[in-house]
Design a protein around this motif. Structure first.
Motif, PDB file in Angstrom:
ATOM      1  N   PRO A 136      22.588 -27.781   1.523  1.00  0.00           N
ATOM      2  CA  PRO A 136      21.547 -28.354   0.673  1.00  0.00           C
ATOM      3  C   PRO A 136      20.145 -28.117   1.202  1.00  0.00           C
ATOM      4  CG  PRO A 136      22.735 -30.072   1.856  1.00  0.00           C
ATOM      5  CD  PRO A 136      23.461 -28.791   2.109  1.00  0.00           C
ATOM      6  N   HIS A 137      20.026 -27.970   2.503  1.00  0.00           N
ATOM      7  CA  HIS A 137      18.674 -27.824   3.039  1.00  0.00           C
ATOM      8  C   HIS A 137      18.109 -26.449   2.768  1.00  0.00           C
ATOM      9  CE1 HIS A 137      21.386 -26.316   6.132  1.00  0.00           C
ATOM     10  NE2 HIS A 137      20.418 -25.493   6.449  1.00  0.00           N
ATOM     11  N   ARG A 138      18.924 -25.561   2.313  1.00  0.00           N
ATOM     12  CA  ARG A 138      18.418 -24.227   2.049  1.00  0.00           C
ATOM     13  C   ARG A 138      17.932 -24.068   0.621  1.00  0.00           C
ATOM     14  NH1 ARG A 138      19.612 -20.264   5.767  1.00  0.00           N
ATOM     15  NH2 ARG A 138      19.437 -18.646   4.197  1.00  0.00           N
ATOM     16  N   ARG A 139      17.904 -25.152  -0.099  1.00  0.00           N
ATOM     17  CA  ARG A 139      17.447 -25.027  -1.478  1.00  0.00           C
ATOM     18  C   ARG A 139      15.997 -24.581  -1.490  1.00  0.00           C
ATOM     19  NH1 ARG A 139      14.820 -27.505  -5.745  1.00  0.00           N
ATOM     20  NH2 ARG A 139      13.700 -28.941  -4.379  1.00  0.00           N
ATOM     21  N   GLY A 140      15.745 -23.667  -2.325  1.00  0.00           N
ATOM     22  CA  GLY A 140      14.364 -23.255  -2.495  1.00  0.00           C
ATOM     23  C   GLY A 140      13.921 -22.169  -1.550  1.00  0.00           C
ATOM     24  N   GLU A 141      14.754 -21.701  -0.668  1.00  0.00           N
ATOM     25  CA  GLU A 141      14.326 -20.619   0.210  1.00  0.00           C
ATOM     26  C   GLU A 141      14.413 -19.298  -0.515  1.00  0.00           C
ATOM     27  OE1 GLU A 141      15.364 -22.089   4.720  1.00  0.00           O
ATOM     28  OE2 GLU A 141      15.971 -20.116   4.001  1.00  0.00           O
ATOM     29  N   TYR A 142      13.437 -18.510  -0.263  1.00  0.00           N
ATOM     30  CA  TYR A 142      13.395 -17.193  -0.895  1.00  0.00           C
ATOM     31  C   TYR A 142      13.831 -16.133   0.099  1.00  0.00           C
ATOM     32  CZ  TYR A 142      10.930 -18.855  -5.048  1.00  0.00           C
ATOM     33  OH  TYR A 142      10.587 -19.482  -6.210  1.00  0.00           O
ATOM     34  N   ASN A 143      14.632 -15.221  -0.366  1.00  0.00           N
ATOM     35  CA  ASN A 143      15.038 -14.104   0.482  1.00  0.00           C
ATOM     36  C   ASN A 143      14.883 -12.804  -0.279  1.00  0.00           C
ATOM     37  OD1 ASN A 143      15.926 -15.506   2.878  1.00  0.00           O
ATOM     38  ND2 ASN A 143      17.537 -16.341   1.572  1.00  0.00           N
ATOM     39  N   VAL A 144      14.892 -11.730   0.466  1.00  0.00           N
ATOM     40  CA  VAL A 144      14.709 -10.430  -0.170  1.00  0.00           C
ATOM     41  C   VAL A 144      15.874 -10.153  -1.105  1.00  0.00           C
ATOM     42  CG1 VAL A 144      14.524  -7.965   0.196  1.00  0.00           C
ATOM     43  CG2 VAL A 144      13.374  -9.528   1.751  1.00  0.00           C
ATOM     44  N   TYR A 145      15.533  -9.759  -2.294  1.00  0.00           N
ATOM     45  CA  TYR A 145      16.545  -9.503  -3.318  1.00  0.00           C
ATOM     46  C   TYR A 145      16.710  -8.009  -3.539  1.00  0.00           C
ATOM     47  CZ  TYR A 145      18.517  -9.619  -8.088  1.00  0.00           C
ATOM     48  OH  TYR A 145      19.293  -9.440  -9.212  1.00  0.00           O
ATOM     49  N   SER A 146      15.579  -7.322  -3.571  1.00  0.00           N
ATOM     50  CA  SER A 146      15.637  -5.888  -3.822  1.00  0.00           C
ATOM     51  C   SER A 146      14.378  -5.234  -3.281  1.00  0.00           C
ATOM     52  CB  SER A 146      15.756  -5.624  -5.324  1.00  0.00           C
ATOM     53  OG  SER A 146      15.584  -4.252  -5.602  1.00  0.00           O
ATOM     54  N   THR A 147      14.539  -4.028  -2.807  1.00  0.00           N
ATOM     55  CA  THR A 147      13.389  -3.244  -2.351  1.00  0.00           C
ATOM     56  C   THR A 147      13.508  -1.860  -2.946  1.00  0.00           C
ATOM     57  OG1 THR A 147      13.432  -4.412  -0.252  1.00  0.00           O
ATOM     58  CG2 THR A 147      12.152  -2.404  -0.340  1.00  0.00           C
ATOM     59  N   PHE A 148      12.442  -1.368  -3.483  1.00  0.00           N
ATOM     60  CA  PHE A 148      12.493   0.004  -4.002  1.00  0.00           C
ATOM     61  C   PHE A 148      11.108   0.635  -3.936  1.00  0.00           C
ATOM     62  CE2 PHE A 148      10.567  -1.044  -8.106  1.00  0.00           C
ATOM     63  CZ  PHE A 148      10.917  -2.372  -8.287  1.00  0.00           C
ATOM     64  N   LYS A 174       0.821  -1.209   0.000  1.00  0.00           N
ATOM     65  CA  LYS A 174       0.000   0.000   0.000  1.00  0.00           C
ATOM     66  C   LYS A 174       0.852   1.254   0.000  1.00  0.00           C
ATOM     67  CE  LYS A 174      -4.335  -1.272   2.165  1.00  0.00           C
ATOM     68  NZ  LYS A 174      -4.669  -1.914   3.393  1.00  0.00           N
ATOM     69  N   GLY A 175       2.083   1.126   0.462  1.00  0.00           N
ATOM     70  CA  GLY A 175       2.938   2.297   0.542  1.00  0.00           C
ATOM     71  C   GLY A 175       3.697   2.567  -0.741  1.00  0.00           C
ATOM     72  N   GLY A 176       3.385   1.815  -1.792  1.00  0.00           N
ATOM     73  CA  GLY A 176       4.042   2.050  -3.066  1.00  0.00           C
ATOM     74  C   GLY A 176       5.384   1.365  -3.209  1.00  0.00           C
ATOM     75  N   ARG A 177       5.722   0.513  -2.261  1.00  0.00           N
ATOM     76  CA  ARG A 177       7.012  -0.176  -2.340  1.00  0.00           C
ATOM     77  C   ARG A 177       6.877  -1.509  -3.048  1.00  0.00           C
ATOM     78  NH1 ARG A 177       7.162   1.777   2.792  1.00  0.00           N
ATOM     79  NH2 ARG A 177       5.945  -0.085   3.324  1.00  0.00           N
ATOM     80  N   VAL A 178       7.937  -1.872  -3.728  1.00  0.00           N
ATOM     81  CA  VAL A 178       8.008  -3.199  -4.349  1.00  0.00           C
ATOM     82  C   VAL A 178       9.161  -3.939  -3.691  1.00  0.00           C
ATOM     83  CG1 VAL A 178       8.543  -4.449  -6.477  1.00  0.00           C
ATOM     84  CG2 VAL A 178       7.001  -2.497  -6.539  1.00  0.00           C
ATOM     85  N   VAL A 179       8.891  -5.158  -3.281  1.00  0.00           N
ATOM     86  CA  VAL A 179       9.942  -5.994  -2.696  1.00  0.00           C
ATOM     87  C   VAL A 179      10.065  -7.227  -3.574  1.00  0.00           C
ATOM     88  CG1 VAL A 179      10.718  -7.280  -0.691  1.00  0.00           C
ATOM     89  CG2 VAL A 179       9.379  -5.191  -0.387  1.00  0.00           C
ATOM     90  N   ILE A 180      11.277  -7.524  -4.003  1.00  0.00           N
ATOM     91  CA  ILE A 180      11.519  -8.691  -4.856  1.00  0.00           C
ATOM     92  C   ILE A 180      12.251  -9.740  -4.037  1.00  0.00           C
ATOM     93  CG2 ILE A 180      12.606  -9.516  -6.978  1.00  0.00           C
ATOM     94  CD1 ILE A 180      12.327  -6.769  -8.113  1.00  0.00           C
ATOM     95  N   PHE A 181      11.750 -10.939  -4.116  1.00  0.00           N
ATOM     96  CA  PHE A 181      12.371 -12.058  -3.427  1.00  0.00           C
ATOM     97  C   PHE A 181      13.047 -12.947  -4.461  1.00  0.00           C
ATOM     98  CE2 PHE A 181      10.484 -11.544   0.761  1.00  0.00           C
ATOM     99  CZ  PHE A 181       9.449 -10.682   0.478  1.00  0.00           C
ATOM    100  N   GLN A 182      14.144 -13.545  -4.041  1.00  0.00           N
ATOM    101  CA  GLN A 182      14.858 -14.427  -4.959  1.00  0.00           C
ATOM    102  C   GLN A 182      15.127 -15.745  -4.266  1.00  0.00           C
ATOM    103  OE1 GLN A 182      19.031 -13.932  -5.751  1.00  0.00           O
ATOM    104  NE2 GLN A 182      18.677 -13.893  -7.957  1.00  0.00           N
ATOM    105  N   ARG A 183      15.033 -16.771  -5.077  1.00  0.00           N
ATOM    106  CA  ARG A 183      15.262 -18.092  -4.530  1.00  0.00           C
ATOM    107  C   ARG A 183      16.746 -18.354  -4.419  1.00  0.00           C
ATOM    108  NH1 ARG A 183      12.682 -22.884  -7.759  1.00  0.00           N
ATOM    109  NH2 ARG A 183      13.293 -24.666  -6.506  1.00  0.00           N
ATOM    110  N   GLU A 184      17.100 -18.921  -3.300  1.00  0.00           N
ATOM    111  CA  GLU A 184      18.498 -19.262  -3.103  1.00  0.00           C
ATOM    112  C   GLU A 184      18.913 -20.332  -4.088  1.00  0.00           C
ATOM    113  OE1 GLU A 184      19.376 -16.597  -0.116  1.00  0.00           O
ATOM    114  OE2 GLU A 184      20.680 -17.956  -1.226  1.00  0.00           O
ATOM    115  N   GLN A 185      20.122 -20.178  -4.576  1.00  0.00           N
ATOM    116  CA  GLN A 185      20.630 -21.201  -5.479  1.00  0.00           C
ATOM    117  C   GLN A 185      20.986 -22.433  -4.693  1.00  0.00           C
ATOM    118  OE1 GLN A 185      20.450 -20.847  -8.644  1.00  0.00           O
ATOM    119  NE2 GLN A 185      19.648 -18.790  -8.306  1.00  0.00           N
ATOM    120  N   GLU A 186      20.925 -23.521  -5.365  1.00  0.00           N
ATOM    121  CA  GLU A 186      21.361 -24.768  -4.718  1.00  0.00           C
ATOM    122  C   GLU A 186      22.834 -24.670  -4.411  1.00  0.00           C
ATOM    123  OE1 GLU A 186      18.839 -28.068  -7.067  1.00  0.00           O
ATOM    124  OE2 GLU A 186      20.531 -28.731  -5.838  1.00  0.00           O
ATOM    125  N   SER A 187      23.166 -25.134  -3.259  1.00  0.00           N
ATOM    126  CA  SER A 187      24.585 -25.083  -2.909  1.00  0.00           C
ATOM    127  C   SER A 187      24.929 -26.354  -2.165  1.00  0.00           C
ATOM    128  CB  SER A 187      24.856 -23.837  -2.067  1.00  0.00           C
ATOM    129  OG  SER A 187      25.379 -24.192  -0.829  1.00  0.00           O
TER     130      SER A 187
END
Lengths: 404, 296
Positions: A22-34, A5-18
């Motif tokens: 390995p258990h963190r595969r598929g977790e999404y974290n904040v990638y960018s906010t503007f 509602k405040g006009g912000r966009v937050v982009i989440f990105q999925r963690e790469q497999e590493s």
């Protein structure tokens, strides 16, 4: 990507497999906010324009950067989100702080080199498409040609070229000559996923029109008209409200469209206009509560609906942070809840049930106990995998299929 | 906004739905971002549905009352031809009263409709199933008193009806007998806030307070006396406290400027089509009632 509602966009990105984690595969974290949109004031009409983001649509990725469209009530913006992980060092004419050097002090020349730096994600507005809508924009849709997109408000739909911001074509105009004769508004619009000349738009009267841009410049006449006759036994004060379509989505195949009205989700075959091929009750127990829902404005909530990647399952939100999935093949459905208590990481969601009357079993929730301030209006399904994103008020939940 | 949990009480009273809807329309004007066309259109549908039910309930009740009083009590008619489409601009609420009851023939529905349009418009713009045949009465006295009272009282009474009553009065006994105008009209009295709805018959209303003759059996005291009118109002109100007070509450929400606002012309459709203006215009499709609210 989420818009608030405040006009912000937050982009989440999925963690790469590493291999390390390995258990963190598929977790999404904040990638960018503007900050995508700011509040504006239209001085001519003495109206404040809300900065609230109404819709976000991704563009298909064509290079390393990501592009998305975001819109508020009046203005659509194209944002470029790109990463910077290197920076040039060793300029001759300016020092590391950017200050210009005195040329007379330079004794040698060198070639600047790129050195790695901490990853920085920057979002820049590349295009601003403004001043084309008199009414409130409710939908945007990117065309399959990746060159054009459309924006729809209550009465008009405009076609844009991504490169041109000072012009748009009006392709649908349902404004009556005499506004007193207004009976319906456009509620959602979407391009066909494969045919760049075809799009649909839904109305507040529960109808869907399919238009072909090849037939004429102004697509006021539809190529197809989808409407289901009203069931007279269900007539009430609120029949018009609950039949208003809040979302329309093409299936990935392009063969079906799905519509969401207040109580149901319907699947239509493009080849059959007189009724949907499937109707799913989302929360029919609310039908007897429409009066209260009208009083507290909940009846105006606009729920969205989504297809999974293979078009076999559809999903939509409800109240009390519930969301529903319907399997079109097995005809099974499930109600799940997106809440902190039930969503410990890696916990499996338990199906929920709303009891309509009579005896309430353990674990069931009665209709009167539902929290109508907790509503799930927006959901998304990964195009290829069984990962879903569910927006519940201030929180974004991301669920995925059990991983063996 | 519903917070937490509460019991879902459901009251399907047409009248409360009307007040809730009007309140929503009113509050949407001050909402951030301008009037939302879609939401107001949906609210206008609820308003229309509730109004249809409300009016049909009133008519049914009036019809029942008429059944109980077929001849005896003095009744008043309010025959009015179905007006043209609600697009006609509202006129001033307070009408100059024709002193001469012979003017009745000359009085067209449009004239008397001006001030009454507040509530009348939507009625006549009602869907076909509610619409009745045009007024068959050749002399559309707005108010008539039929009954056992003597002749002649009607003429005099009509001409001296108090201002502020939204009718061109004419107490007319001349034709006598049963009125046969079958259209329906609703009129709001801005002074007493009495809502009068007539369908097939007549409704005893304030006009009788102007007619000494027909006042006799019902209330003592001179005509034109405010107290008489008030007695009427209170008597009526007592029977239908819910109806009058709710409607009058709705009207009083908009304050004393109501009549002036009613006379404002509908905005030109060529004007900038901002959400606010077009929200108004969308609402106007309901007829004068909501148009009056919108104009405010």
């Amino acid at each position: 990507a989420t818009g608030d509602k405040g006009g912000r966009v937050v982009i989440f990105q999925r963690e790469q497999e590493s291999k390390n984690q390995p258990h963190r595969r598929g977790e999404y974290n904040v990638y960018s906010t503007f900050q995508s949109h700011e509040p504006e004031f239209d001085y001519l009409k003495s109206l404040e324009i809300e900065e609230k983001i109404n819709k976000i649509r991704w563009l298909p990725q064509q290079n390393a950067a990501y592009f998305l469209l975001s819109t508020n009530d009046k203005t659509v913006k194209l944002w470029k989100v790109s990463e910077r992980d290197k920076r040039p060092e060793g300029y001759n004419l300016k020092d590391e702080d950017g200050r210009l050097r005195d040329p007379s002090m330079i004794t040698m020349l060198r070639v600047p080199v790129l050195r790695p730096m901490d990853l920085m994600v920057e979002a820049t507005p590349r295009r601003v498409f403004a001043n084309a809508h008199t009414y409130h924009i409710n939908s945007i849709s990117v065309n399959s040609d990746y060159e054009t997109y459309m924006s729809a408000d209550d009465l008009r739909i405009n076609l844009w070229n991504f490169e041109i911001t000072n012009q748009s074509f009006n392709i649908v105009d349902i404004k009556p000559a005499n506004m007193e004769e207004l009976t319906e508004v456009i509620t959602a619009a979407e391009f066909h996923p494969h045919h760049c000349n075809t799009f649909v738009y839904s109305s507040s009267k529960g109808t869907i029109r399919l238009c072909d841009m090849r037939t004429s410049a102004l697509c006021d006449r539809h190529a197809k008209f989808f409407e289901e006759p009203e069931d007279p036994s269900n007539r009430s004060f609120f029949s018009e409200i609950i039949s208003s379509i809040s979302d329309v989505k093409f299936s990935h195949s392009g063969r079906y469209i799905m519509t969401r009205d207040y109580l149901t989700v319907k699947v239509w075959d493009l080849n059959m206009e007189n009724r949907p091929i499937e109707t799913y009750q989302v929360h029919d127990y609310l039908r007897s509560k429409l009066c209260s829902l009208y009083e507290n404005d909940c009846i105006f909530d606009k729920f969205e609906c989504v297809w999974n990647g293979s078009d076999s399952v559809i999903m939509t939100g409800s109240y009390n942070n519930f969301f529903r999935m319907f399997d079109r093949n097995t005809k099974r459905d499930v109600t799940l809840e997106a809440s902190r208590e039930n969503s410990k990481p890696r916990a499996i969601l338990k199906p929920r049930k709303v009891c309509v009357g009579g005896k309430r079993r353990k674990d069931e929730i009665s209709v009167d106990s539902l929290d109508f301030s907790k509503k799930i209006l927006h959901t998304a399904w990964h195009p290829a995998e069984n990962i879903i994103a569910v927006a519940a008020t201030n929180n974004l939940y991301i669920f995925q299929d059990k991983v063996n | 906004m519903l917070r937490g949990r509460r019991r879902m009480e459901c009251t399907l009273d047409a009248q409360s739905l009307i007040s809730i809807s009007l309140r929503k329309i009113h509050s949407s004007r001050t909402q951030r971002g301008g009037i939302k066309l879609h939401k107001n259109l949906l609210v206008s549908y609820v308003l229309r549905n509730a109004r249809q039910l409300y009016l049909s309930e009133r008519y049914a009740e009036l019809y029942r009352r008429q059944q109980h009083y077929p001849d005896g009590a003095p009744l008043l008619a309010m025959p009015a031809c179905p007006p043209p489409a609600a697009a006609a601009p509202p006129e001033l609420a307070v009408l100059p009263l024709p002193a001469d009851t012979q003017d009745r023939e000359a009085r067209s529905c449009a004239v008397v409709r001006g001030g009454a349009e507040l509530l009348e418009g939507p009625v006549c713009a009602a869907p076909p199933e509610l619409q009745r045949a045009p007024c068959r009465d050749s002399s559309p006295g707005f108010y008539r008193a039929a009954g056992s009272a003597g002749p002649g009282g009607g003429g005099g009474g009509g001409s001296s009806a108090a201002p502020g009553l939204l009718y061109a009065a004419g107490c007319d006994f001349g034709t006598g007998g049963v009125p046969h105008c079958s259209s329906r009209t609703t009129v709001l009295d801005l002074d007493t806030h009495v809502v009068t709805t007539v369908e097939n018959g007549y409704l005893h209303q304030d006009c009788c307070s102007q007619c000494p003759c027909c006042c006799q059996p019902v209330a003592g005291g001179p005509p034109f006396a405010p107290c008489t009118k008030r007695a009427r109002f209170e008597e009526y109100s007592a029977e239908h406290p819910q109806d009058s007070s709710n409607i009058s509450n709705l009207i009083s929400i908009f304050g004393s400027g109501f009549t002036g606002l009613v006379s404002r012309q509908q905005a030109d459709s060529e004007q900038p089509l901002n959400g606010q203006l077009c929200g108004k215009q969308a609402l106007a499709s309901l007829g004068a009632w909501t148009r009056a609210i919108v104009a405010f």
